[in-house]
Design an enzyme around this catalytic site. Structure first.
Site, PDB file in Angstrom:
ATOM      1  N   SER A 179      29.638  40.173 -14.581  1.00  0.00           N
ATOM      2  CA  SER A 179      30.651  39.328 -13.964  1.00  0.00           C
ATOM      3  C   SER A 179      30.425  37.872 -14.390  1.00  0.00           C
ATOM      4  CB  SER A 179      30.588  39.517 -12.445  1.00  0.00           C
ATOM      5  OG  SER A 179      31.740  39.060 -11.807  1.00  0.00           O
ATOM      6  N   ASP A 343      37.358  48.931 -13.471  1.00  0.00           N
ATOM      7  CA  ASP A 343      37.210  47.501 -13.153  1.00  0.00           C
ATOM      8  C   ASP A 343      38.523  46.793 -13.471  1.00  0.00           C
ATOM      9  OD1 ASP A 343      36.541  44.827 -12.922  1.00  0.00           O
ATOM     10  OD2 ASP A 343      34.784  44.927 -14.222  1.00  0.00           O
ATOM     11  N   HIS A 376      34.906  46.982 -10.159  1.00  0.00           N
ATOM     12  CA  HIS A 376      34.030  45.929 -10.685  1.00  0.00           C
ATOM     13  C   HIS A 376      32.587  46.095 -10.176  1.00  0.00           C
ATOM     14  CE1 HIS A 376      32.997  42.073 -12.350  1.00  0.00           C
ATOM     15  NE2 HIS A 376      32.659  41.576 -11.173  1.00  0.00           N
ATOM     16  N   ASP A 377      32.442  46.566  -8.943  1.00  0.00           N
ATOM     17  CA  ASP A 377      31.111  46.789  -8.369  1.00  0.00           C
ATOM     18  C   ASP A 377      30.251  47.731  -9.191  1.00  0.00           C
ATOM     19  OD1 ASP A 377      30.929  45.172  -6.208  1.00  0.00           O
ATOM     20  OD2 ASP A 377      31.318  46.710  -4.701  1.00  0.00           O
TER      21      ASP A 377
END
Lengths: 403, 403
Positions: A179, A343, A376-377
């Protein structure tokens, strides 16, 4: 020997202060910042030739405490995602002092501390020990608040360069992060090419997208709309907790995925057999978000949220170059780029854009798109698939360095 | 004869009041509501056999003014999406009194008012002429505020049934809507099967997803966190405009798509050559969102936002049936289901779920997935591809009715 399940045990946060006036750090904005303190931790041992150092770079809400068990009792930087609120509450107590990347940094792990010397520092603008808007401004003796200058990803990296100098490391074996951490890693590789042997960008992008800016702007507006925000001058008063909680709730939705939320929550009700027909939480997903928003306000500063999201929004690696391809022209690092299929905050097309730009310069890049429903995690949760990729990439980089 | 480009010209909003005590409407919650006023408009003429009536159903922020030019000067229900803020500001003046579905309802259009009698009413719980939380509660003489009962999609439809009775229409040729309008259309078809010949569901779903609930909850929390909200009792005071604006900003992101935002805004700066290095808007997408949030507060009531999103979140067509398939068991209507590839608020898999449930009962359903980059907003913007689909579907339904 340590097994894969081991954590590092107790670790301590260190502090490095530099840029004392009149040698302040020059920022992209033209302003100068100093003195600057960086909170940082290190894991493993630097080898004699100083060739095994890896800089781990944190995301929006991370800090210097990447791995091991913090010696500080307030170090609530546990992995907070990927569990439902009930599990999380229990787990938080047990894991609260574990580093945010503990599943990836440690003995036998992806970033193997038996082999590598891993460094992690809290970014400038942060609120977890590094100089940021909640720090005391020496000139006034009061917290900076909004008089803190806007910092960029490049500024964060400039500060890290000084830390790496301080640690006596000429060249990093790798810079790595997910990220916003991936943005910093790319910034290192492109603008400090002599200092970096390799770069690992995970679930990241060469620029913040319009949609990403939009979500960040909603979070900032929620904070600034909170009457307690007071133009950023709230440190001796009530904090803008409800605004920050709303910003965090928005963020959390973008860290998951439609499928992850369906699997994790669906339309399950929370502690009730039927709809409540009022505005208290009916659904588990509502309780989860409220809980996530609430606990975040206990460990994070609202002004830092403003500054760090702004740094993310300003990030565009092609700025000052003709194109993204041009930005990678003089880069010598090897790259590992990892993206996740679900994501949608940093979609895989943004990772492929990086790969194409490196390829176009004849650079050395490995790309891996991981099938995952976590959104995204996934960059924090999918350690099983990332570990062999990263282990092998680092081993090859070290081999090439020694040769 | 009218051409496709024509609008209906001036139209007038009508009001129908019913459910006078002691004959209040019984709601899903068990509470009773009355009297109820529905604001509604009609376009075209009802034929002698009363077989050509179509009920158009609006989405979250819509109203009774679906088509033509409103005779009321405050009727700001123009198509607000799909333009950048600058275009929009200009266009808003010119189009401000055009109905929200004017590109689809009118002479020669998809819902051809030369052939059909089109009705549109503002939902209960609304703030555009129908009874909602901002209406005066007869018992107290003050606005309901949060003493307004929670309403569901089924309750909205129950009220519409009374309007259709009032208009002397036994069976509707079609019920049609996008987003929450599609939910109402499905509710009509499933729970009032004798009253509906056909159902058009556009960019909609048989239930609100966990992700959808999550976004709605963020919006509600933003409103309720606004100090001006005052537990919903703000009507004689300042309104919770900043909370409502944030809710709308979140909503707007979900109505677009990553690609739409990239095409529409990218990273273009707003009125500046370089970053401002402060927290004023730098990017066009930021200005756009702030503008959308701001203008919304001038025409929409924050409590209605709470109630209508709650109705959406409660919607699950399978509730009270064993499964979605069972819900469609006794349905006789023909269905047209339209989804858009880039719609991630109501993704196409949710439309396909409806189609499968109808198919499993041997029902009559046409499904069309439109390639579009506009995201959820496509249902308002992609009239060119929807017009022939809907025209033909309605013509066949009318043929089958007459035979």
């Amino acid at each position: 020997m340590a097994t894969r399940a081991d954590t590092l045990g107790p670790v301590r946060t260190n502090y490095f202060t530099f840029a004392e006036p009149p040698n302040e750090l020059e920022l992209d904005s033209g302003e100068r910042l100093g003195p600057i303190t960086l909170a940082y931790e290190t894991y493993g041992a630097l080898n004699a030739s100083r060739t095994n150092a890896i800089l781990a770079l944190h995301a929006l809400s991370g800090d210097a405490h990447a791995a091991g068990v913090s010696a500080e009792s307030d170090g609530v930087s546990a992995l907070e995602t990927g569990m439902d609120a009930a599990d999380q509450e229990e787990t938080l107590v047990a894991r609260r002092r574990l580093g945010w990347w503990d599943n990836m940094v440690g003995p036998g792990k992806a970033f193997d501390t038996d082999k590598y010397f891993v460094i992690c520092s809290n970014v400038i603008g942060g609120c977890r020990g590094s100089t940021g808007p909640s720090s005391i401004e020496p000139r006034t003796g009061r917290p900076y608040g909004l008089s803190f200058p806007i910092v960029t990803i490049a500024d964060m990296v400039r500060a890290q360069v000084q830390l790496i100098d301080h640690l006596g490391i000429e060249q990093l074996l790798a810079v790595a992060g997910g990220s916003m951490g991936g943005m910093q890693a790319l910034e290192w590789a492109v603008h400090h090419p002599d200092r970096v042997r390799s770069c690992i960008s995970i679930a990241s992008a060469a620029h913040q997208s319009a949609q990403g800016i939009a979500f960040d702007e909603v979070g900032r507006q929620a904070i600034m709309a909170d009457v307690n925000w007071q133009g950023g001058d709230y440190y001796s008063k009530a904090s803008p907790a409800s605004g920050l909680a709303i910003a965090r709730m928005v963020g959390h939705i973008t860290y998951l995925s439609d499928e992850a939320m369906r699997n994790k929550f669906g339309r399950r009700l929370r502690d009730k057999a039927n709809y409540g027909y009022d505005f208290s939480p009916d659904f588990e997903v509502e309780s989860y978000l409220r809980y996530q928003g609430d606990i975040f306000t206990k460990r994070f500063d609202a002004n830092t949220y403003l500054y760090v999201t702004k740094a993310i929004d300003y990030f565009d690696l092609a700025n000052g170059h003709g194109s993204l391809q041009d930005a990678f022209r003089d880069v010598s690092a090897r790259f590992l780029v990892i993206a996740f299929t679900s994501d949608w905050l940093y979609p895989s097309h943004q990772s492929r854009e990086i790969v194409r730009a490196i390829n176009a310069n004849g650079g050395d890049v490995t790309y891996f798109e991981v099938n995952s429903s976590y959104g995204h995690d996934a960059f924090l949760l999918e350690e099983a698939v990332q570990t062999p990729l990263i282990s092998s990439f680092l081993a090859h980089t070290l081999d090439a360095t020694v040769r």
